[in-house]
Design a protein around this motif. Structure first.
Motif, PDB file in Angstrom:
ATOM      1  N   GLU A  39       0.832  -1.204   0.000  1.00  0.00           N
ATOM      2  CA  GLU A  39       0.000   0.000   0.000  1.00  0.00           C
ATOM      3  C   GLU A  39       0.868   1.256   0.000  1.00  0.00           C
ATOM      4  O   GLU A  39       0.551   2.235  -0.679  1.00  0.00           O
ATOM      5  N   MET A  40       1.949   1.235   0.759  1.00  0.00           N
ATOM      6  CA  MET A  40       2.886   2.366   0.748  1.00  0.00           C
ATOM      7  C   MET A  40       3.547   2.476  -0.622  1.00  0.00           C
ATOM      8  O   MET A  40       3.649   3.566  -1.184  1.00  0.00           O
ATOM      9  N   ALA A  41       4.009   1.341  -1.134  1.00  0.00           N
ATOM     10  CA  ALA A  41       4.713   1.333  -2.426  1.00  0.00           C
ATOM     11  C   ALA A  41       3.826   1.864  -3.547  1.00  0.00           C
ATOM     12  O   ALA A  41       4.310   2.522  -4.473  1.00  0.00           O
ATOM     13  N   ALA A  42       2.551   1.599  -3.467  1.00  0.00           N
ATOM     14  CA  ALA A  42       1.616   2.007  -4.528  1.00  0.00           C
ATOM     15  C   ALA A  42       1.457   3.524  -4.623  1.00  0.00           C
ATOM     16  O   ALA A  42       0.992   4.023  -5.644  1.00  0.00           O
ATOM     17  N   THR A  43       1.856   4.232  -3.585  1.00  0.00           N
ATOM     18  CA  THR A  43       1.615   5.676  -3.569  1.00  0.00           C
ATOM     19  C   THR A  43       2.891   6.517  -3.565  1.00  0.00           C
ATOM     20  O   THR A  43       2.810   7.740  -3.441  1.00  0.00           O
ATOM     21  N   VAL A  44       4.070   5.899  -3.708  1.00  0.00           N
ATOM     22  CA  VAL A  44       5.303   6.681  -3.664  1.00  0.00           C
ATOM     23  C   VAL A  44       5.378   7.638  -4.849  1.00  0.00           C
ATOM     24  O   VAL A  44       4.803   7.392  -5.907  1.00  0.00           O
ATOM     25  N   GLN A  45       6.103   8.723  -4.635  1.00  0.00           N
ATOM     26  CA  GLN A  45       6.201   9.796  -5.620  1.00  0.00           C
ATOM     27  C   GLN A  45       7.581   9.909  -6.259  1.00  0.00           C
ATOM     28  O   GLN A  45       7.904  10.946  -6.858  1.00  0.00           O
ATOM     29  N   CYS A  46       8.405   8.839  -6.139  1.00  0.00           N
ATOM     30  CA  CYS A  46       9.744   8.856  -6.730  1.00  0.00           C
ATOM     31  C   CYS A  46      10.256   7.426  -6.861  1.00  0.00           C
ATOM     32  O   CYS A  46       9.713   6.510  -6.235  1.00  0.00           O
ATOM     33  N   PRO A  47      11.311   7.218  -7.656  1.00  0.00           N
ATOM     34  CA  PRO A  47      11.904   5.887  -7.752  1.00  0.00           C
ATOM     35  C   PRO A  47      12.628   5.515  -6.454  1.00  0.00           C
ATOM     36  O   PRO A  47      13.107   6.393  -5.731  1.00  0.00           O
ATOM     37  N   PHE A  48      12.697   4.216  -6.197  1.00  0.00           N
ATOM     38  CA  PHE A  48      13.322   3.678  -4.987  1.00  0.00           C
ATOM     39  C   PHE A  48      14.391   2.659  -5.349  1.00  0.00           C
ATOM     40  O   PHE A  48      14.312   2.007  -6.387  1.00  0.00           O
ATOM     41  N   ILE A  49      15.351   2.498  -4.443  1.00  0.00           N
ATOM     42  CA  ILE A  49      16.252   1.372  -4.472  1.00  0.00           C
ATOM     43  C   ILE A  49      15.983   0.572  -3.200  1.00  0.00           C
ATOM     44  O   ILE A  49      15.918   1.137  -2.100  1.00  0.00           O
ATOM     45  N   PHE A  50      15.758  -0.727  -3.363  1.00  0.00           N
ATOM     46  CA  PHE A  50      15.484  -1.629  -2.250  1.00  0.00           C
ATOM     47  C   PHE A  50      16.639  -2.611  -2.116  1.00  0.00           C
ATOM     48  O   PHE A  50      16.988  -3.290  -3.088  1.00  0.00           O
ATOM     49  N   LEU A  51      17.228  -2.703  -0.922  1.00  0.00           N
ATOM     50  CA  LEU A  51      18.322  -3.618  -0.662  1.00  0.00           C
ATOM     51  C   LEU A  51      17.995  -4.504   0.540  1.00  0.00           C
ATOM     52  O   LEU A  51      18.543  -4.339   1.631  1.00  0.00           O
ATOM     53  N   PRO A  52      17.096  -5.475   0.354  1.00  0.00           N
ATOM     54  CA  PRO A  52      16.751  -6.382   1.444  1.00  0.00           C
ATOM     55  C   PRO A  52      17.800  -7.494   1.617  1.00  0.00           C
ATOM     56  O   PRO A  52      18.673  -7.672   0.756  1.00  0.00           O
ATOM     57  N   GLU A 106      29.418  -3.306  -1.664  1.00  0.00           N
ATOM     58  CA  GLU A 106      28.510  -3.404  -2.804  1.00  0.00           C
ATOM     59  C   GLU A 106      27.263  -2.552  -2.583  1.00  0.00           C
ATOM     60  O   GLU A 106      26.808  -1.860  -3.499  1.00  0.00           O
ATOM     61  N   ALA A 107      26.704  -2.593  -1.379  1.00  0.00           N
ATOM     62  CA  ALA A 107      25.515  -1.784  -1.080  1.00  0.00           C
ATOM     63  C   ALA A 107      25.819  -0.293  -1.239  1.00  0.00           C
ATOM     64  O   ALA A 107      25.029   0.450  -1.831  1.00  0.00           O
ATOM     65  N   ILE A 108      26.963   0.132  -0.741  1.00  0.00           N
ATOM     66  CA  ILE A 108      27.349   1.542  -0.879  1.00  0.00           C
ATOM     67  C   ILE A 108      27.474   1.913  -2.355  1.00  0.00           C
ATOM     68  O   ILE A 108      26.999   2.972  -2.784  1.00  0.00           O
ATOM     69  N   HIS A 109      28.088   1.040  -3.131  1.00  0.00           N
ATOM     70  CA  HIS A 109      28.233   1.291  -4.567  1.00  0.00           C
ATOM     71  C   HIS A 109      26.863   1.394  -5.252  1.00  0.00           C
ATOM     72  O   HIS A 109      26.627   2.310  -6.049  1.00  0.00           O
ATOM     73  N   LEU A 110      25.964   0.460  -4.953  1.00  0.00           N
ATOM     74  CA  LEU A 110      24.628   0.487  -5.552  1.00  0.00           C
ATOM     75  C   LEU A 110      23.875   1.758  -5.177  1.00  0.00           C
ATOM     76  O   LEU A 110      23.234   2.390  -6.028  1.00  0.00           O
ATOM     77  N   LEU A 111      23.928   2.128  -3.908  1.00  0.00           N
ATOM     78  CA  LEU A 111      23.244   3.340  -3.450  1.00  0.00           C
ATOM     79  C   LEU A 111      23.843   4.587  -4.098  1.00  0.00           C
ATOM     80  O   LEU A 111      23.101   5.461  -4.568  1.00  0.00           O
ATOM     81  N   THR A 112      25.158   4.664  -4.131  1.00  0.00           N
ATOM     82  CA  THR A 112      25.826   5.823  -4.722  1.00  0.00           C
ATOM     83  C   THR A 112      25.471   5.956  -6.202  1.00  0.00           C
ATOM     84  O   THR A 112      25.138   7.057  -6.680  1.00  0.00           O
TER      85      THR A 112
END
Length: 124
Positions: A39-52, A106-112
């Motif tokens: 429900e939150m994802a359906a209403t976001v107003q920008c692109p996201f990066i998810f690193l689970p 790797e996470a830092i690289h992906l986020l950057t």
């Protein structure tokens, strides 16, 4: 001025809620997420990066499917750290363990890369 935001664990929920009600952000990230929902994802107003991580499957249930229905689905990024535990990028991580240090790097690289791309002056 372009602005991005990132949340770790339950901070990801705060970021998703903020980006669902505020168009000021052009990019957002969530690392080892908790308390997020389709429900939150359906209403976001920008692109996201998810690193689970391997421990975050429940939190990620339905997130990509909901994001894909938004205008930002195609420009969002998903990378699961299958061998890492929840919290590896924060206080539960141990940079003395080579596998964890490599995953954090790797996470830092992906986020950057993600934020540099989305927040560049010429980015749409």
């Amino acid at each position: 001025e372009k602005i991005g935001t990132i949340g770790f664990c339950w901070g990801g929920s705060i970021v998703m809620q903020t980006c669902s009600t505020n168009e000021r952000y052009q990019a957002a990230g969530v690392v080892h997420p908790s308390f997020i929902s389709p429900e939150m994802a359906a209403t976001v107003q920008c692109p996201f990066i998810f690193l689970p991580t391997k421990d975050d499957a429940k939190a990620m249930t339905g997130i990509k499917e909901a994001m894909d229905k938004t205008q930002f689905g195609a420009t969002s990024v998903y990378k699961t750290f299958d061998t890492m535990h929840h919290g590896f990028c924060m206080g539960r991580g141990d940079l003395n363990v080579p596998e964890q240090a490599a995953a954090v790097t790797e996470a830092i690289h992906l986020l950057t890369t993600f934020f540099n791309d989305k927040l560049a002056p010429d980015a749409a």
